[in-house]
Motif scaffolding. Sequence first.
Motif, mmCIF file in Angstrom:
data_model
loop_
_atom_site.group_PDB
_atom_site.id
_atom_site.type_symbol
_atom_site.label_atom_id
_atom_site.label_comp_id
_atom_site.label_asym_id
_atom_site.label_seq_id
_atom_site.Cartn_x
_atom_site.Cartn_y
_atom_site.Cartn_z
ATOM 1 N N ARG A 247 -46.205 -20.357 51.772
ATOM 2 C CA ARG A 247 -45.262 -19.255 51.978
ATOM 3 C C ARG A 247 -45.591 -18.499 53.269
ATOM 4 N NH1 ARG A 247 -45.105 -17.298 47.293
ATOM 5 N NH2 ARG A 247 -42.947 -17.801 46.768
ATOM 6 N N ARG A 251 -43.103 -18.409 56.492
ATOM 7 C CA ARG A 251 -42.546 -17.130 56.946
ATOM 8 C C ARG A 251 -42.844 -16.919 58.431
ATOM 9 N NH1 ARG A 251 -40.851 -13.214 53.441
ATOM 10 N NH2 ARG A 251 -41.466 -11.605 54.948
ATOM 11 N N ARG A 254 -40.565 -19.184 60.446
ATOM 12 C CA ARG A 254 -39.169 -18.720 60.390
ATOM 13 C C ARG A 254 -39.001 -17.327 61.006
ATOM 14 N NH1 ARG A 254 -35.327 -22.463 58.301
ATOM 15 N NH2 ARG A 254 -34.484 -21.120 56.657
ATOM 16 N N LEU A 256 -40.059 -14.289 60.098
ATOM 17 C CA LEU A 256 -39.649 -13.252 59.162
ATOM 18 C C LEU A 256 -40.591 -12.054 59.268
ATOM 19 C CD1 LEU A 256 -38.892 -15.415 55.978
ATOM 20 C CD2 LEU A 256 -37.268 -14.558 57.675
ATOM 21 N N ASP A 262 -37.828 -14.023 51.674
ATOM 22 C CA ASP A 262 -37.945 -15.426 52.067
ATOM 23 C C ASP A 262 -36.554 -16.011 52.265
ATOM 24 O OD1 ASP A 262 -40.652 -15.148 51.757
ATOM 25 O OD2 ASP A 262 -40.766 -16.217 49.834
#
Length: 417
Positions: A247, A251, A254, A256, A262
Amino acid sequence: MTYSEFIETVKISVESLKANKMRSFLASLGVVIGISFVIIMGWLLSGLDSAVNDTFKTIGVDMMYIDKWNWAGGRNWKDIRQRKDITIDQVNDFIERVQAPELTFPSARQWGTTVKYYNITYTGINVTGTSSNHALTPAGEVSEGRHFTPFEDDLNSNVAVIGSKVNESFFPNGGAVGKTIKINGHKFLVIGVIKKQGTMFLDFLDNQIYVPLGSFLKTFGKFNRSISIGIKAGSEENMDEAREEARGIMRSIRNLSPHDEDDFSINETKAFEEQVATIRLIVWGVGIGMTILSFFVGIIGIMNIMFVSVTERTKEIGIRKAIGAKRSAILMQFIVESTFLCLLGSLISLVFCSILVYAAATFLPMITPNLAFLTPYLSINLLLVASAVSIVVGVLSGLVPAMRAANLDPVESLRFE
């Protein structure tokens, strides 16, 4: 009550039931239906649990998949659809950075593909592009031939490992390895056959073809496509660590921020728990409802028969009391009779259900292979439960009539005509 008195009571009860065979049989029918529902419900739930376990083994209890889509659903589909695709560059970046899992591999899918072998054509086959690491997972085990190698990965070789259903469709007489099939117009050499994996919940698994990811992208294109990442944690104990690392890395890839949700899903076997729980609830609800109704009817039926029996044998009860029969002996006599009626119903039900279960487990899988998880026999636990339930129902059915019989006045009983 002494042992000899109990034996004598049982003998009297059995003789009474023998004297009214048809009435005893009809009184047991309600119990037959109720016990049958208990047995069939337990049998179905046992088979369902078996199918669930097979599903988990196929996916792998230590497997998880990072995907754009959430397998379990439960969220707004429109919001999930608006997520950005997971690109091949993001997948490669993730695989290079992750350390906790035992292995990782990419997975890209093309649904409903047309596949040909000479003049034989099938549509609706799912093609998956992946890496040779897929061979090291439960879903990659072959029954014939081999999986593709890292060397074939690097060369983007046009080789394919086909599922068992695809194998049966194109090569019903065997000999798939070494044959050439056409996938979306491109030739692929079949090098292996995946062993049968389809279950009640994953029946599409056997209708798949696996090819190297590079070959897949050449055949179907890499744009407008989201690629998932398979992760094998190595053990169930390592799942939490692998999940959190995955995770965090995803993240980061991506981009984030800490407050962003998510925009990807981490799917595991738990995704099926809600679906399984719903099916179990439906089976339990229907089964218990029908069982309670059947037992209610059965209890009323047996209770009425026992009241009739008490009325018919009032003079007999008076004579027995006059010569010294205890109240407990009369009470036990009628409770034993009602219990025997229920045990008779239980025995009939066990025979009927055993035949039904054997027939269903033998012939239904021929029509629907996904029902292969059904067992052709009843477990000992089910037989014990059915017997115990029948005894409880028998006691409940006979208690009130037995108390009435035990409380009859011997003088008034002797006068009864």
